[in-house]
Design an enzyme around this catalytic site. Structure first.
Site, PDB file in Angstrom:
ATOM      1  N   HIS A 109      82.844  27.150  30.363  1.00  0.00           N
ATOM      2  CA  HIS A 109      82.627  26.262  29.516  1.00  0.00           C
ATOM      3  C   HIS A 109      82.849  26.170  28.095  1.00  0.00           C
ATOM      4  O   HIS A 109      82.251  25.555  26.821  1.00  0.00           O
ATOM      5  CB  HIS A 109      80.834  25.406  30.039  1.00  0.00           C
ATOM      6  CG  HIS A 109      79.757  26.805  29.760  1.00  0.00           C
ATOM      7  ND1 HIS A 109      79.322  27.445  31.100  1.00  0.00           N
ATOM      8  CD2 HIS A 109      79.320  26.549  28.706  1.00  0.00           C
ATOM      9  CE1 HIS A 109      78.906  28.142  30.627  1.00  0.00           C
ATOM     10  NE2 HIS A 109      78.554  28.079  29.047  1.00  0.00           N
ATOM     11  N   HIS A 130      72.131  34.681  29.917  1.00  0.00           N
ATOM     12  CA  HIS A 130      73.101  33.408  29.752  1.00  0.00           C
ATOM     13  C   HIS A 130      74.005  34.214  29.096  1.00  0.00           C
ATOM     14  O   HIS A 130      74.142  34.586  27.462  1.00  0.00           O
ATOM     15  CB  HIS A 130      72.996  32.021  28.981  1.00  0.00           C
ATOM     16  CG  HIS A 130      73.762  31.350  29.368  1.00  0.00           C
ATOM     17  ND1 HIS A 130      75.137  30.469  30.038  1.00  0.00           N
ATOM     18  CD2 HIS A 130      75.136  30.679  28.120  1.00  0.00           C
ATOM     19  CE1 HIS A 130      75.680  29.873  29.859  1.00  0.00           C
ATOM     20  NE2 HIS A 130      75.259  30.008  28.600  1.00  0.00           N
ATOM     21  N   ASP A 180      74.033  25.659  31.358  1.00  0.00           N
ATOM     22  CA  ASP A 180      74.986  25.424  29.636  1.00  0.00           C
ATOM     23  C   ASP A 180      75.950  24.293  29.410  1.00  0.00           C
ATOM     24  O   ASP A 180      76.406  24.059  28.579  1.00  0.00           O
ATOM     25  CB  ASP A 180      75.276  26.723  29.103  1.00  0.00           C
ATOM     26  CG  ASP A 180      75.384  26.403  27.770  1.00  0.00           C
ATOM     27  OD1 ASP A 180      74.644  25.345  27.091  1.00  0.00           O
ATOM     28  OD2 ASP A 180      76.172  27.302  26.906  1.00  0.00           O
ATOM     29  N   ASP A 193      77.533  34.426  28.336  1.00  0.00           N
ATOM     30  CA  ASP A 193      78.954  33.415  27.699  1.00  0.00           C
ATOM     31  C   ASP A 193      79.992  34.040  28.542  1.00  0.00           C
ATOM     32  O   ASP A 193      80.307  36.046  27.317  1.00  0.00           O
ATOM     33  CB  ASP A 193      79.180  32.342  27.194  1.00  0.00           C
ATOM     34  CG  ASP A 193      78.257  31.307  26.083  1.00  0.00           C
ATOM     35  OD1 ASP A 193      78.282  30.101  27.362  1.00  0.00           O
ATOM     36  OD2 ASP A 193      78.141  31.833  25.702  1.00  0.00           O
TER      37      ASP A 193
END
Length: 993
Positions: A419, A52, A176, A54
């Site tokens: 996000h 994951h 997420d 970001d």
């Protein structure tokens, strides 16, 4: 339903052989996906390996990619992707999913041809599956649907250009984001996705689902299309990491597996048994003998071989286990296995907001965090759509345009949807970087506007003036209008119908001559909302006044221009107190009244109805929580009790002008507001300026604007939009699918994301009241007849959700940030047409589009523009459309695409039953749409523009009765038929008429 005869033959052959044709055809349709066999007699554990990554959070995008700022976190995404490719290359059994296209593309542009070829080979042979595929993993609460469509579309294009057909994703991966919207799922369905997986939902909801074995479900994503069903899968834990004890990444502290029995440290057997026992428990939470387990986490796989090697050992250790079978898998393979088992899954029709991770921890603060950045994102989106349209129009006319300049802003807005970006939950230096990216992108595309506008109008503008939108005009700064003796105002309307739009320009004097195509215009010169004395910028000062006029009947996809000259005539005097009631503003059809005792709003008249109501600002003191646990922060809103009032406001000025009536209120030293109604408009505008928020008492503060309608019974029910599209019913202290203790946090547990409007209805009186906003905000209706929206927040504690900073933004030194914004109030009868010939709901829909895609207003010095050029510019009324589209149809996208092709999207903006006429189907002919060019070579695609709709032959059909569904095509010749909430996407050619 049109079904290819060859497919019918295959289905018939499979049936005659007694085979399960669903799975066989699915094998053909997903030829890029290579799945390991499952065992129907065992629990099949689908191990999904992922990282994951970001797109900015604790570090900026570039810092994360290149491995800079190691003191914050020592990770480099470029190493992750390279390491994964190396670990997969000689191991065909292994699987991995790549999610964020922004990072993939940056990696691709820095890699050798050999490494690129390896990546593509791994995608083609099914080892490396592209999942989600958007530029970023977008938030689902604060985003507008058009921003989501754009960021996915650009991600898909990059993937298609580099990886080909096998790079087209068919599955969503939203692990997420802090809550999940129904509209986002609907957009994925329209993109041709088969399902999505995620992690974060209310703790109470997760517990009940686990108890009842419902972590797999079906999502009915639209109340306007019965076919819009998509699979949803929820991870067993609240995050997306491996089970505890089995995180084998170098960032983890769990022990590796030692599988040599001769070693003293041999642990493979005990770890394998532990894993298997847990999986047997996990299986109780799902409907079939297939469960998925995420094997990754934040920025993992920098040393990918270690992760895969341990998984290899775990799989081997359990290969003869009597109950479980472990396989490398992907979301697509998991869904294929689940579908083959034909489970009975529940169908969900609402959404997953608000998200709560504990009794006191409702993640509703980020709906409103960093309000200025949330507004900048909308301005950027607005500017990008204008730039796309102008480039398309000019190229369609056979003239040159540099559409490559759109790329930076496209990608910047894609990053903004992340996000931890639009949510306001990144570290301050990262938020600053996000802002810089958008500001740079706007400047780049606007620099081309004089040339593009000139070519569209066949007028030479670029050689004699620069035109910009004056991004600082919200602080009453525009150097051109403040200093130039004469200037032009160019108004471009990106909507598909004619609009009247107010124009407000910072100026220093009070007397002007404004000339447009209709001749000389009336105007007002008014005081700005504030003197903006706190603004400290080099070489600029806030203006003393605002020039206000209305650009009327600006054509659809069209331009009108105005010549404004300063003069020495006596200033036009706006009239104060000219009516019999000096506190009554507007007209008998559209106006408001101020209460002389409270100085607050007293009543509003719109659409033939007058309602007694007030609007006021209040504030919540932020709770620190016991022992500083669970305080309000960037993510979490946790008030310490009910909202508190401010002292009685004062009235600074009252104006009844030629173009607008307005009242200036001063609530305190750091909150001011203008309530206004423009002549001819059917809404009331609330223009507020809030900040710097006063935290001198050591407490965080969260400011709301609350509207209260007297004697209005909405029965604890209200409605909020889902990403700017369909409305969802909310009930106070209630969740449709689970229960929770609403007395613990009675305010924040009733907060929902509001991205375009919030509505209350009195069913008995058949009245409705709506407040529209121009950026994401948290909102609710906590009492009868109430609507509240959070406009600003400043907090002194971190809420312990990972960002490790309080939300305490400053500017101009250490001053707290000042936020400016607008709310738009609409009200009227809920079940009948108004005098405008449409329902109030239709008015709201149209107004929401006008505020999302506002006319672009450019200002340029006219001193060096030749007189004949200036005369021609002002006399011109140009529209790229042959005629305005119906009010229920929106040209959502007109965008240069690959080579000489373009994307066109048409949208029906109403839901069923919102208006007896406008909610009906409507047909538009693409070939008669434009005035200067024609549409040709029309190909209908999925929403993301990457898959031909007629090649999307089948989708998962969860009824189990009809076999596979044929994808619905709307195109007959060039005519497009749109039902309520439809969006249709086409790749076309444009040629000059």
């Amino acid at each position: 339903m049109i079904v290819n005869m060859r497919i019918l033959f295959v289905i018939g052959l499979c049936l005659s052989l007694g085979l399960s044709y669903k799975i066989k055809i699915q094998d053909v349709l997903n030829s890029c996906v290579k799945c390991h066999e499952t065992d129907p007699d065992k629990i099949n554990i689908h191990l999904i390996h992922h990282s994951h990554d970001d797109v900015g959070w604790l570090k900026t995008v570039d810092q994360y990619f290149f491995g800079l700022n190691k003191g914050t976190v020592n990770v480099a995404v470029e190493n992750i992707i390279t390491s994964v490719v190396d670990a997969l290359w000689d191991h065909p059994d292994r699987r991995y999913i790549q999610v964020e296209t922004a990072f993939f593309w940056k990696w691709w542009t820095h890699e050798t041809d050999e490494m690129k070829n390896k990546f593509k080979t791994l995608v083609d042979n099914g080892q490396l599956e592209i999942i989600n595929g958007g530029w970023s993993m977008n938030d689902e609460a604060c985003v507008n649907y058009l921003s989501v469509i754009d960021q996915f579309t650009w991600g898909f294009k990059i993937l298609n250009d580099t990886l080909g057909e096998c790079g087209n994703p068919t599955f969503g991966w939203q692990i997420d984001p802090f809550g999940h919207s129904r509209e986002h799922a609907a957009l994925l369905w329209r993109m041709g996705f088969d399902g999505l997986m995620f992690s974060r939902l209310d703790d109470n909801d997760r517990k009940l689902r686990k108890d009842e074995g419902r972590l797999d479900f079906l999502w009915q994503t639209s109340a306007n299309d019965d076919d819009s069903v998509i699979y949803g899968g929820i991870t067993p834990d609240s995050l997306y990491y491996p089970p505890s004890g089995f995180c084998f990444d170098v960032l983890c502290s769990d022990d590796n597996i030692v599988d040599d029995p001769q070693e003293e440290t041999y642990n493979a057997k005990i770890k394998a048994e532990d894993f298997a026992n847990r999986m047997v428990d996990y299986a109780n939470w799902y409907k079939t003998k297939n469960i998925f387990v995420t094997m990754g986490g934040d920025f993992q796989y920098q040393l990918a071989e270690n992760n895969f090697e341990n998984t290899d050992k775990l799989i081997k250790a359990l290969e003869d286990h009597s109950e479980v079978k472990l396989i490398y898998s992907t979301p697509s393979c998991y869904l294929k296995a689940l579908y083959g088992a034909e489970p009975e899954l529940e169908t969900k029709t609402d959404d997953f907001f608000p998200y709560s991770s504990g009794q006191h921890t409702f993640w509703t603060g980020y709906f409103s965090s960093r309000p200025n950045y949330k507004r900048l994102e909308r301005i950027s989106l607005n500017t990008l759509q204008v730039a796309k349209q102008l480039n398309s129009i000019v190229q369609g006319q056979g003239k040159s345009a540099n559409a490559d300049l759109l790329t930076y802003l496209r990608e910047g807005i894609g990053i903004a949807q992340h996000h931890d970006s639009i949510t306001g939950t990144a570290k301050q230096h990262v938020s600053n970087d996000y802002t810089k990216i958008l500001a740079k992108g706007i400047s780049q595309v606007e620099a081309e506007f004089p040339d593009l506008l000139g070519k569209a109008l066949d007028i030479d503008l670029a050689s004699s003036t620069e035109i910009s939108s004056c991004l600082l005009s919200n602080m009453s700064i525009c150097s051109t209008s403040q200093s130039a003796e004469q200037f032009v105002v160019v108004v471009y309307n990106p909507l598909s119908w004619e609009v009247d739009t107010p124009v407000r320009i910072p100026v220093e004097q009070e007397s002007f001559t404004i000339t447009g195509a209709e001749g000389e215009l009336s105007y007002d010169v008014l005081d700005p909302i504030s003197d903006f004395a706190y603004v400290q910028l080099e070489n600029v000062k806030p203006a003393k006044k605002e020039l206000v006029f209305v650009a009327s009947a600006v054509p659809a996809l069209g331009v009108k221009a105005y010549h404004i000259k300063k003069n020495s005539k006596k200033p036009v005097q706006s009239v104060t107190g000219a009516t019999s009631n000096p506190l009554r503003f507007g007209t008998d059809d559209a106006g408001f009244e101020i209460d002389e005792s409270s100085n607050l709003l007293k009543s509003v008249t719109l659409n033939g109805k007058t309602l007694t109501m007030k609007q006021e600002f209040l504030h919540y003191n932020s709770s620190d929580g016991p022992d500083n646990t669970d305080p309000s922060g960037a993510y979490v809103f946790r008030p310490n009790g009910e909202a508190k009032s401010f002292d009685k406001p004062s009235i600074v000025s009252k104006t009844q002008g030629n173009t607008v009536d307005e009242v200036h209120q001063k609530i305190n030293d750091w909150i001011t507001q203008i309530i206004r109604v423009y002549k001819g408009q059917n809404y009331i505008e609330f223009d507020w300026l809030v900040g710097p928020l006063n935290v001198s008492d050591g407490n965080g503060i969260e400011v709301i604007s609350r509207f209260t309608v007297e004697d209005f019974k909405n029965n604890e029910t209200f409605y909020t939009d889902s990403n700017g599209r369909e409305m969802i019913e909310r009930k106070l202290n209630y969740r449709p699918t689970f229960t929770y203790n609403s007395t613990v946090e009675p305010v924040t547990s009733n907060y929902y994301p509001v991205t375009s409007k919030i509505v209350i209805k009195d069913q008995e009186k058949k009245l409705q009241v709506a407040v529209l906003n121009e950026r994401s905000q948290g909102g609710s209706s906590l009492g009868e007849g109430q609507i509240e929206l959070m406009v600003h927040r400043r907090l002194l504690k971190d809420d312990n959700k990972g960002v490790a900073e309080p939300l305490n933004e400053t500017e101009f030194g250490d001053q707290g940030v000042v936020a400016r914004g607008q709310h738009y109030l609409v009200l009227g009868p809920s079940d009948e047409e108004t005098s405008q010939g449409v329902t109030v709901t239709a008015q709201e829909r149209i107004l929401a589009q006008q505020k999302l895609l506002q006319p672009w207003i450019g200002i340029g010095d006219a001193s060096n523009i030749p007189e004949d050029t200036l005369d021609k510019l002002v006399a011109t009324k140009y529209s790229a459309l042959k005629e305005s589209l119906p009010k229920n149809v929106h040209l959502l996208t007109l965008e240069p695409w690959t080579g000489s092709t373009y994307i066109i999207r048409l949208e029906h903006i109403l839901e069923k039953n919102e208006d007896s006429a406008l909610s009906s189907e409507v047909t538009v002919d693409l070939q008669t749409l434009f005035s200067g060019f024609k549409v040709e070579n029309i190909v209908e695609t999925t929403l993301g523009g990457n898959r031909k709709l007629d090649s999307l032959k089948f989708r998962y059909d969860w009824s189990y009765q009809k076999g596979f569904k044929s994808a619905k095509r709307s195109l007959t010749a060039s005519e497009v038929t749109l039902g309520p909430m439809d969006i249709k996407t086409f790749i076309v050619g444009l040629s000059k008429l």
